[in-house]
Structures are given as C-alpha cells and as structure tokens.
Design a protein around this motif. Structure first.
Motif, PDB file in Angstrom:
ATOM      1  N   GLU A  12       9.726  11.794 -18.031  1.00  0.00           N
ATOM      2  CA  GLU A  12       8.573  10.938 -18.350  1.00  0.00           C
ATOM      3  C   GLU A  12       8.307   9.936 -17.212  1.00  0.00           C
ATOM      4  O   GLU A  12       7.155   9.733 -16.819  1.00  0.00           O
ATOM      5  N   GLN A  13       9.363   9.323 -16.679  1.00  0.00           N
ATOM      6  CA  GLN A  13       9.213   8.374 -15.578  1.00  0.00           C
ATOM      7  C   GLN A  13       8.673   9.079 -14.339  1.00  0.00           C
ATOM      8  O   GLN A  13       7.805   8.548 -13.644  1.00  0.00           O
ATOM      9  N   GLN A  16       5.033   9.737 -14.772  1.00  0.00           N
ATOM     10  CA  GLN A  16       4.306   8.478 -14.665  1.00  0.00           C
ATOM     11  C   GLN A  16       4.114   8.095 -13.197  1.00  0.00           C
ATOM     12  O   GLN A  16       3.019   7.691 -12.788  1.00  0.00           O
TER      13      GLN A  16
END
Length: 96
Positions: A12-13, A16
């Motif tokens: 997810e990071q 992002q």
C-alpha cells in the motif's frame, strides 16, 4: 552492507509513493523523498540514490532514518525550519 535503517515498504505504501511520483503535483522535495524511499526499498545503495537524484548521501540517510523512526506521512511532509522566517511574496495585481 547492513544498514541500521532499512526501508521496507508495504504494498500500500509503495503504491501510494508511485502514485505521488506519477502525478507530479507535490512539491519537488516531497517527490524526491518518495523517489528516495522507493529506491531504498528496491535495495539501491545510498550512493547510487544520491547520484541518481542529484542529492547528498546524508540527505538519503536522513530520509531513511526518518521513515524508520516515524512514518511515511511524517517523512513526506515539509517540517518548519529554524532561523529567519521566509519573506512573503508580494501579490501580483493585473490591471484591466
């Protein structure tokens, strides 16, 4: 070489950061920090990251350390700086 502050991004990071870099709407410093974290996650050396991003090895080390000690959001934002405050820019008026 074993590093004290190893960058390990969650999926997810990583997504992002990739989204932030691709849009290009953030400040140059924020985008540089995002690139630094992505390259560190991929295993690039500090020297290679610094050379690629035209920055110093110390900046790369500091970014990695901040990510490991704090979090992604805190690493990306611009902290207030000590010293004399920035001058306010004069507004431009357009006469019609």
């Amino acid at each position: 070489m074993n590093k004290k502050h190893k960058v390990v991004l969650s999926n997810e990071q990583r997504m992002q950061l990739l989204d932030l870099v691709k849009k290009g709407k953030a400040s140059a410093r924020t985008i540089r920090r995002a690139h630094t974290l992505l390259m560190a996650h991929e295993g690039s050396t500090d020297e290679a990251i610094a050379k690629t991003l035209y920055t110093s090895v110390t900046t790369v080390e500091r970014t990695r350390k901040q990510f490991c000690e704090e979090n992604l959001e805190q690493t990306l934002i611009e902290r207030p700086r000590s010293g004399k405050p920035r001058k306010k820019k004069a507004g431009v008026t357009i006469l019609s």
